[in-house]
Design a protein around this motif. Sequence first.
Motif, PDB file in Angstrom:
ATOM      1  N   PHE A 173       0.457  -0.928  -0.459  1.00  0.00           N
ATOM      2  CA  PHE A 173      -0.348  -0.093   0.102  1.00  0.00           C
ATOM      3  C   PHE A 173       0.552   1.412   0.435  1.00  0.00           C
ATOM      4  CE2 PHE A 173      -2.363   3.190   2.705  1.00  0.00           C
ATOM      5  CZ  PHE A 173      -3.279   3.839   1.834  1.00  0.00           C
ATOM      6  N   TYR A 174       1.949   1.721   1.311  1.00  0.00           N
ATOM      7  CA  TYR A 174       2.815   2.170   0.811  1.00  0.00           C
ATOM      8  C   TYR A 174       3.407   3.047  -0.064  1.00  0.00           C
ATOM      9  CZ  TYR A 174       6.812   5.081   2.172  1.00  0.00           C
ATOM     10  OH  TYR A 174       7.588   5.900   2.986  1.00  0.00           O
ATOM     11  N   MET A 175       4.129   1.695  -1.378  1.00  0.00           N
ATOM     12  CA  MET A 175       4.696   1.449  -2.335  1.00  0.00           C
ATOM     13  C   MET A 175       3.851   2.108  -3.316  1.00  0.00           C
ATOM     14  SD  MET A 175       7.516  -1.399  -1.881  1.00  0.00           S
ATOM     15  CE  MET A 175       8.346  -0.867  -3.667  1.00  0.00           C
ATOM     16  N   GLN A 176       2.363   1.481  -3.394  1.00  0.00           N
ATOM     17  CA  GLN A 176       1.555   1.710  -4.499  1.00  0.00           C
ATOM     18  C   GLN A 176       0.823   2.979  -4.600  1.00  0.00           C
ATOM     19  OE1 GLN A 176      -0.949  -1.851  -3.601  1.00  0.00           O
ATOM     20  NE2 GLN A 176      -1.383  -0.894  -5.470  1.00  0.00           N
ATOM     21  N   SER A 177       0.496   3.815  -2.821  1.00  0.00           N
ATOM     22  CA  SER A 177       0.223   4.855  -2.572  1.00  0.00           C
ATOM     23  C   SER A 177       1.510   5.880  -3.173  1.00  0.00           C
ATOM     24  CB  SER A 177       0.371   5.684  -1.348  1.00  0.00           C
ATOM     25  OG  SER A 177       1.432   5.720  -0.821  1.00  0.00           O
ATOM     26  N   ARG A 178       2.550   5.688  -3.864  1.00  0.00           N
ATOM     27  CA  ARG A 178       3.174   6.578  -4.718  1.00  0.00           C
ATOM     28  C   ARG A 178       3.563   6.496  -5.940  1.00  0.00           C
ATOM     29  NH1 ARG A 178       3.160   7.926  -0.459  1.00  0.00           N
ATOM     30  NH2 ARG A 178       4.588   8.446   1.812  1.00  0.00           N
ATOM     31  N   GLY A 179       2.613   5.959  -6.360  1.00  0.00           N
ATOM     32  CA  GLY A 179       2.013   5.648  -7.925  1.00  0.00           C
ATOM     33  C   GLY A 179       2.099   4.305  -8.526  1.00  0.00           C
ATOM     34  N   LEU A 180       3.494   3.293  -8.358  1.00  0.00           N
ATOM     35  CA  LEU A 180       3.355   2.365  -8.210  1.00  0.00           C
ATOM     36  C   LEU A 180       2.541   1.365  -8.672  1.00  0.00           C
ATOM     37  CD1 LEU A 180       6.602   1.719  -6.075  1.00  0.00           C
ATOM     38  CD2 LEU A 180       6.807   2.635  -8.767  1.00  0.00           C
ATOM     39  N   LYS A 181       2.295   0.713  -9.505  1.00  0.00           N
ATOM     40  CA  LYS A 181       1.413  -0.836  -9.911  1.00  0.00           C
ATOM     41  C   LYS A 181       1.899  -1.579  -8.998  1.00  0.00           C
ATOM     42  CE  LYS A 181      -0.337   0.318 -14.831  1.00  0.00           C
ATOM     43  NZ  LYS A 181       0.096   1.221 -15.080  1.00  0.00           N
TER      44      LYS A 181
END
Lengths: 257, 469
Positions: B420-428
């Motif tokens: 979730f942390y990484m996706q919230s930076r735009g990463l799929k």
Amino acid sequence: MSDAPLLVIENLHVSVEGKEIIKGISLQVNRGEVHALMGPNGSGKSTLSNALGGHPRYQVTGGRILFQGEDLVAMKADERARQGLFLAFQYPQAIPGVTVLHFLRMAMKAVRGAETPSPKQMRQAIKEKLALLEMDEAFLQRYVNDGFSGGEKKRCEILQMAVLQPRLAVLDETDSGLDIDALRVVANGVNRLMGPTMGVLLITHYQRLLNYIQPHVVHVLMDGRIVRSGGKELALELEAKGYEGSDTEATASGKRG
Amino acid sequence: MATPPKVEINQDYQYGFHEEEKYVFKTGRGLTREVVEKISSMKQEPEWMRLFRLKALDHFHQKPMPTWANTEMLSAIDFDNIYYYLKPAEQQGKTWDEVPKEIKNTFDRLGIPEAERKFLAGVTAQYESEVVYHSIREDLAKQGVIFLGMDDGLKQHPEIVRKYFGTVIPPADNKFAALNSAVWSGGSFIYVPKGVAVAIPLQAYFRINAENMGQFERTLIIADEGASVHYIEGCTAPTYSSDSLHSAVVELVALKGAHIRYTTIQNWSKNVYNLVTKRAVAYQDAIVEWVDGNLGSKLTMKYPSVYLMEPGARAEILSVAFSGKDQHQDAGAKVVHVAPHTTSAITSKSISKDGGRTSYRGLVKVYKGATDVKVSVRCDALLLDEASRSDTYPTMEVEEDRVQVEHEATVSKIGEEQLFYMQSRGLKENDARTMIVNGFFEAFTKELPLEYAVELNRLIQLEMDGSLG
């Protein structure tokens, strides 16, 4: 850019594992505004930020969230980020083996898409933001949040925000775990980045961050509802009287939202 | 004439192509005394080597199959269905133009000549059973550095070969070392003279092309006093529906003050059994590093070892394993502290995905009298889904008190909060997973020359993308 308001939350209900935590919140953040959302532990502050960020375990069970006129709830977390939403985490996650520099680059590429600057420009932009946050360049070669102190984690969040240049930043308890110097640096960073096209939602337990970042509107969250909203003087009042008073007052004056 | 690549069974594995099979000599299927005699006579070997092979064949027949790792997969090996020797070309090329066209075509597709031009000091390329191309930079040859195919090493430097061959790993060591000793062909022979530092890597590339092929290369590296060398090997094979067997023996000798680094990127197709014995001896103040990456194969059993024979010797074993569907990487390390004041560090990282299995199997042995020894063992496993499996089998045999042994093992999964942390930076989501996996292997990747690090990350990306379906 859409003419729609930046963020509109209408009668929002959010559940976690079947338990309703947010029980009907309405809120509007316009461009150029800083809103502070204050409340005691367990009032639903972090649930709201997770719901805004799109955490899959946080279920929106009623109401809606419009971000620049678009239905935010229908988007996955990564789509929200690409639309210009940024969530500064209360507990940023470690990514061992991935350097801050690499992470920033990949995030920039993901968020900017076709408008991604060249690697050289990217590096330049990152350097400028580092200086703004009084951070050393060596920071870029460390692994994301891996072994970071509390203050370093929060600075790293603001660095990411600075680099990604979101339309709306949700800062979830960014002040927690910061000493007064770090708080000043982080707050200065936010103030410098804030502009007429950006909005900020500050989620905090304490008033002290608001000594450094001036909110336009302060909301008080109690038991999943906004019980009071007002100007920045409301924060000072809470500091003096505590949250207990506002609950009673809210009950007396009727809930607004 | 080259045939176009056939349809590949596994679309994620880009090296699964094969060329039409051509050879100047091929034994029949199966392993007999005649096969061993034939290999030896074709190579016009000295009598001692012929006898060495025949004795090893006896050991192979007598030795039991390992009863560990994966007995189900091991028992499925059909030794009678394997071709034990295939000579693909009449002679070895000194330039790529001298290499038969189909074979050159294969190595071009694998990028070997290009890598050689850019950043290698020497190359041997093995195709089936024989080294088909070999080169070394002139300045190194002038300094007395010997880098040859093993067969040529035996012909041209019989005295050095006879002195060391089979001394680090005797034929009776285990069933597969015995097999290799009986039918070995190809591999590298390296001798670095006293005080000579080979600054840029030497590389060997091993390619299996034929179906049901057995490849049994034999490598011997000797770094004389104060010498240093970095050797890199890579390997791939076509994807077939039936199995092939790769069983190598690698012996390293690091004399006083020498430094050997041996890097492997194993990327066999998923129908290859990879059962390899790798061992080094390190004398006074010598350093031996195994940098061992295992991505491919059906079953890998490989435990690079270092025997620390004299004070000051140091071993570093860094291995990574990636196991996908129907794969089992049973990898690990062994360090044997024979002398006092010796140190070793083992780092093992494994990732299992789509039901794949990884095992860390390690031995730390400290002999009586080996005081003031330092050992650190660290094993980290990452499981990408519920169907996958990882096990740790560490063995410690410490006969001394004055030793410092650290052991740490972790098993982790990719967390929801981390994603979730990484996706919230735009990463799929899948890009975030790939990034976590690459980060997990970073300790390994950063030890590779840049070109290999890039290649490894790309291979991991392909493995990760494969799950999208």
